[in-house]
Enzyme design. Structure first.
Site, PDB file in Angstrom:
ATOM      1  N   ARG A 153       0.815  -1.219   0.000  1.00 34.64           N
ATOM      2  CA  ARG A 153       0.000   0.000   0.000  1.00 34.64           C
ATOM      3  C   ARG A 153       0.846   1.266   0.000  1.00 34.64           C
ATOM      4  NH1 ARG A 153      -3.691  -1.047   5.005  1.00 34.64           N
ATOM      5  NH2 ARG A 153      -4.108   1.186   4.760  1.00 34.64           N
ATOM      6  N   TYR A 182      34.656  24.918  -5.747  1.00 36.47           N
ATOM      7  CA  TYR A 182      34.593  23.673  -6.529  1.00 36.47           C
ATOM      8  C   TYR A 182      35.016  23.952  -7.968  1.00 36.47           C
ATOM      9  CZ  TYR A 182      32.481  19.352  -8.428  1.00 36.47           C
ATOM     10  OH  TYR A 182      32.248  18.155  -9.047  1.00 36.47           O
TER      11      TYR A 182
END
Length: 451
Positions: free
Chosen positions: A17, A372
């Protein structure tokens, strides 16, 4: 003498379910899988063994619990709760102690309730088993417990119950406490002659009664034994957990302006005199010291917020963010793996990632630590008392010395020594009349294009 304790947690159901690739018992409540909520409550009893009975999707469950030292066994066929518990017999061996039987999709049972079950098991009348009962608003299809006082007369599954038995409001949560010496001997007697053709765990209560040994029921609130079988039920259990956590936060000295809009994680730590404005979300790993203010619409996870610090509105603190005493991050500021020193400020539109910002530093609007390069992360060090002008980019790895200033609009690619002024931007030029001539030329072109 206190007897040792073991726990058997049933988690073999398919959970269809939920309509999910994630195992049902691993769906999170307050940022932690529901099964781990339960295991944590069990752990407070210091059990000798905790065993999880798995089935479909067992690899996911095993991966989640094995780091905790929890054993797993497999129920290959779904033949009922009695059959599921029986699968733990070999793993638990000849355990001479008390066994709690719990359910992975009933995650909010408290340690205190478990302790009450064990205490009742050793009452003067020495019940064979102790069943945890509850009275839901709608008893529905729950199994019923027929009792006189707290002594069980009969337990019956809803499918097998008479109309009179279905009228009983005391329901069986499925949770039980049984002595290790009794459990598997009773399970061996359980049959499957019932409407579902399954081996029901509750049958051991009546089998013990046939042997002249009665069982007891203790009651708890329905919310504590709420089960999760669908996304809707998951949301309901989450809402109940959050409601109680908000009440606790306020009772412990925090102010929540609009409590229903604040969402905590399972491990959120909040000091006294903390002010939390509406629409704030806390992920796991957040600690907030006394006197801090969290303004609205902030998202905080894995962060440590110091005393009298100020966050937001519309701020995001990601894992590894640490704010010192009386520091401040303002609207649309994001921090990740960054330490913001005492009294330091980043008030507007800034990203601080993999950085260390010294005490009293001021980070101007639009500043970015460029941490980065597409392959690796690098650190930015900003010393005490540094002033970073607006719209600056600090290209890591780079160090800005204490007391230095960076002019607005600079792109800093090399270290700046202490107390220096760094300027890294193109020279401004002004060419008289150029704008006017540009407009005239373009307007003429546009007019020609329309002919």
């Amino acid at each position: 003498m206190t007897r040792p304790v073991a726990a058997i947690i049933l988690a073999a159901g398919k959970g269809t379910r939920m309509k999910s690739d994630l195992h049902k018992v691993l769906h999170p409540i307050a940022g932690r899988p529901m099964l781990l909520h339960l295991i944590d409550s069990v752990a407070a009893l210091k059990p000798e063994r905790t065993i999880v009975v798995t089935g479909a999707g067992r690899e996911q469950v095993e991966a989640a619990v094995s780091p905790l030292g929890v054993l797993t066994v497999v129920q290959t066929e779904q033949l009922g709760t009695g059959h599921a518990v029986h699968q733990a017999e070999e793993a638990i061996g000849g355990f001479a102690g008390d066994i709690l039987i719990l359910y992975g999709d009933v995650p909010l049972v408290t340690t205190a309730t478990m302790a009450r079950m064990l205490e009742r098991l050793h009452g003067a009348d020495e019940p064979a088993t102790v069943v945890l009962g509850f009275r839901p608003a709608d008893p529905g299809a729950y199994g019923r417990v027929i009792a006189k006082g707290d002594r069980i007369v009969k337990m019956v599954e809803y499918k097998d119950a008479t109309p009179e038995e279905r009228a009983e409001t005391l329901c069986n949560s499925g949770l039980m406490a049984v002595r290790g010496e009794d459990l598997f001997a009773l399970l061996a007697l359980v049959g499957n002659e019932n409407a579902a053709g399954e081996f029901y765990l509750p049958d051991i209560v009546m089998l013990a009664a046939e042997d002249g040994r009665s069982s007891a029921v203790i009651e708890t609130d329905a919310a504590e034994v709420a089960g999760v079988n669908s996304r809707g039920e998951l949301a309901a259990v989450e809402a109940d957990w959050q409601h109680h956590r908000r009440i606790r936060a306020m009772a412990e000295g925090a102010t929540l302006i609009a409590p229903e809009t604040v969402w905590f994680a399972f491990d959120t730590q909040i000091g006294r005199d903390v002010m939390i404005e509406p629409n704030v979300f806390f992920g796991p790993g957040v600690s907030i010291a006394d006197g801090a203010v969290i303004h609205g619409f902030s998202h905080i996870e894995g962060a440590t917020i110091g005393a009298k610090a100020e966050v937001g509105p519309f701020a995001r603190l990601r894992p590894g963010a640490v704010m010192g005493e009386k520091s401040k991050v303002g609207n649309f500021v994001e921090m990740k793996k960054t330490v913001l020193g005492a009294g330091a400020k980043a008030n507007h539109l800034t990203y601080l990632g993999d950085a260390e910002v010294g005490a009293g530093a001021n980070i101007g609007a639009g500043t970015i630590t460029c941490n980065y390069d597409g392959y690796f992360k690098y650190r930015t060090i900003i010393g005490d008392g540094v002033f970073i002008g607006s719209n600056s980019a600090l290209v890591a790895p780079v160090t800005i010395g204490a007391g230095a200033m960076v002019a607005a609009g600079s792109v800093i690619t090399a270290d700046v020594e202490a107390d220096a002024l760094a300027i890294a931007r193109g020279k401004q030029e002004a060419r008289p009349g150029r704008a006017k001539r540009f407009r005239e030329v373009m307007a003429a072109k546009k007019a020609a294009a329309k002919k």
